[in-house]
Design a protein around this motif. Structure first.
Motif, short mmCIF file in Angstrom:
data_model
loop_
_atom_site.label_atom_id
_atom_site.label_comp_id
_atom_site.label_asym_id
_atom_site.label_seq_id
_atom_site.Cartn_x
_atom_site.Cartn_y
_atom_site.Cartn_z
N MET A 28 0.84 -1.20 0.00
CA MET A 28 0.00 0.00 0.00
C MET A 28 0.88 1.25 0.00
O MET A 28 0.73 2.14 0.84
CB MET A 28 -0.94 -0.01 1.21
N TRP A 29 1.81 1.29 -0.94
CA TRP A 29 2.74 2.40 -1.04
C TRP A 29 2.96 2.71 -2.51
O TRP A 29 3.06 1.78 -3.31
CB TRP A 29 4.07 2.03 -0.39
N PRO A 30 3.06 3.92 -2.90
CA PRO A 30 2.81 5.15 -2.17
C PRO A 30 1.31 5.35 -1.92
O PRO A 30 0.48 4.90 -2.71
CB PRO A 30 3.36 6.25 -3.06
N ALA A 31 1.00 6.01 -0.87
CA ALA A 31 -0.39 6.14 -0.43
C ALA A 31 -1.29 6.80 -1.46
O ALA A 31 -2.48 6.50 -1.52
CB ALA A 31 -0.44 6.91 0.90
N GLU A 32 -0.75 7.68 -2.28
CA GLU A 32 -1.58 8.38 -3.26
C GLU A 32 -1.68 7.65 -4.61
O GLU A 32 -2.26 8.17 -5.56
CB GLU A 32 -1.07 9.81 -3.49
N SER A 33 -1.15 6.44 -4.70
CA SER A 33 -1.16 5.70 -5.95
C SER A 33 -2.58 5.27 -6.33
O SER A 33 -3.36 4.82 -5.50
CB SER A 33 -0.27 4.46 -5.84
N PHE A 34 -2.89 5.38 -7.60
CA PHE A 34 -4.20 4.96 -8.10
C PHE A 34 -4.28 3.45 -8.29
O PHE A 34 -5.35 2.92 -8.56
CB PHE A 34 -4.51 5.67 -9.43
N MET A 35 -3.18 2.73 -8.13
CA MET A 35 -3.15 1.29 -8.33
C MET A 35 -3.54 0.49 -7.09
O MET A 35 -3.79 -0.70 -7.19
CB MET A 35 -1.75 0.85 -8.76
N LEU A 36 -3.58 1.12 -5.96
CA LEU A 36 -3.78 0.41 -4.70
C LEU A 36 -5.15 -0.26 -4.65
O LEU A 36 -6.17 0.37 -4.86
CB LEU A 36 -3.62 1.36 -3.51
N ALA A 37 -5.14 -1.56 -4.36
CA ALA A 37 -6.35 -2.38 -4.22
C ALA A 37 -7.26 -2.23 -5.44
O ALA A 37 -8.47 -2.19 -5.33
CB ALA A 37 -7.09 -2.03 -2.93
N ASN A 38 -6.65 -2.17 -6.61
CA ASN A 38 -7.38 -2.04 -7.87
C ASN A 38 -7.11 -3.31 -8.68
O ASN A 38 -5.99 -3.52 -9.15
CB ASN A 38 -6.91 -0.79 -8.62
N GLU A 39 -8.13 -4.15 -8.85
CA GLU A 39 -7.95 -5.44 -9.49
C GLU A 39 -7.45 -5.35 -10.92
O GLU A 39 -6.83 -6.29 -11.43
CB GLU A 39 -9.24 -6.24 -9.43
N THR A 40 -7.68 -4.25 -11.58
CA THR A 40 -7.18 -4.07 -12.94
C THR A 40 -5.66 -4.19 -12.96
O THR A 40 -5.09 -4.74 -13.90
CB THR A 40 -7.60 -2.68 -13.49
N TRP A 41 -5.01 -3.69 -11.90
CA TRP A 41 -3.55 -3.72 -11.86
C TRP A 41 -2.98 -5.08 -11.50
O TRP A 41 -1.79 -5.32 -11.71
CB TRP A 41 -3.02 -2.60 -10.96
N VAL A 42 -3.82 -5.97 -11.02
CA VAL A 42 -3.36 -7.35 -10.85
C VAL A 42 -3.14 -7.95 -12.23
O VAL A 42 -2.10 -8.56 -12.51
CB VAL A 42 -4.38 -8.18 -10.03
N THR A 43 -4.11 -7.76 -13.11
CA THR A 43 -4.00 -8.27 -14.48
C THR A 43 -2.89 -7.56 -15.26
O THR A 43 -2.06 -8.21 -15.90
CB THR A 43 -5.34 -8.09 -15.23
N ASN A 44 -2.88 -6.24 -15.18
CA ASN A 44 -1.84 -5.48 -15.89
C ASN A 44 -0.45 -5.87 -15.41
O ASN A 44 0.48 -6.04 -16.20
CB ASN A 44 -2.04 -3.98 -15.70
N GLY A 45 -0.29 -6.00 -14.10
CA GLY A 45 1.01 -6.39 -13.54
C GLY A 45 1.44 -7.77 -14.00
O GLY A 45 2.62 -7.99 -14.30
N ALA A 46 0.50 -8.69 -14.07
CA ALA A 46 0.83 -10.04 -14.54
C ALA A 46 1.29 -10.01 -15.99
O ALA A 46 2.27 -10.69 -16.36
CB ALA A 46 -0.38 -10.96 -14.37
N ILE A 47 0.61 -9.24 -16.81
CA ILE A 47 0.99 -9.13 -18.22
C ILE A 47 2.37 -8.50 -18.35
O ILE A 47 3.22 -8.98 -19.13
CB ILE A 47 -0.06 -8.31 -19.00
N ILE A 48 2.63 -7.46 -17.59
CA ILE A 48 3.93 -6.80 -17.62
C ILE A 48 5.02 -7.75 -17.14
O ILE A 48 6.11 -7.82 -17.73
CB ILE A 48 3.90 -5.51 -16.77
N MET A 49 4.74 -8.52 -16.09
CA MET A 49 5.73 -9.45 -15.56
C MET A 49 6.05 -10.54 -16.59
O MET A 49 7.22 -10.88 -16.80
CB MET A 49 5.25 -10.08 -14.25
N VAL A 50 5.04 -11.08 -17.22
CA VAL A 50 5.27 -12.11 -18.24
C VAL A 50 6.07 -11.54 -19.41
O VAL A 50 6.99 -12.20 -19.92
CB VAL A 50 3.93 -12.71 -18.72
N ALA A 51 5.76 -10.32 -19.82
CA ALA A 51 6.52 -9.68 -20.90
C ALA A 51 7.99 -9.54 -20.51
O ALA A 51 8.89 -9.81 -21.32
CB ALA A 51 5.92 -8.33 -21.24
N GLY A 52 8.24 -9.13 -19.27
CA GLY A 52 9.61 -9.02 -18.79
C GLY A 52 10.33 -10.35 -18.78
O GLY A 52 11.50 -10.45 -19.17
#
Length: 65
Positions: A28-52
């Motif tokens: 939960m850092w940084p506190a002002e991040s729009f990604m916090l507890a947002n399920e869209t970023w679970v999917t986006n993060g997984a895609i980014i990780m696989v690409a990496g």
């Protein structure tokens, strides 16, 4: 060239994992991040990780030549 791709791919994969953990609400850092507890970023993060990880694999294959 291969080592550079491995470094870049690993960095991208780490950021993807970080985005996933933010989306899950585990980091939960940084506190002002729009990604916090947002399920869209679970999917986006997984895609980014696989690409990496794919870039890492590509870099390792190029490095063996």
């Amino acid at each position: 060239m291969g080592k550079l791709l491995v470094i870049i791919g690993a960095t991208v994969a780490v950021f993807g994992g970080f985005f996933m953990l933010q989306g899950l609400g585990i980091i939960m850092w940084p506190a002002e991040s729009f990604m916090l507890a947002n399920e869209t970023w679970v999917t986006n993060g997984a895609i980014i990780m696989v690409a990496g990880l794919l870039v890492v694999i590509l870099g390792r294959r190029i490095g063996r030549r």
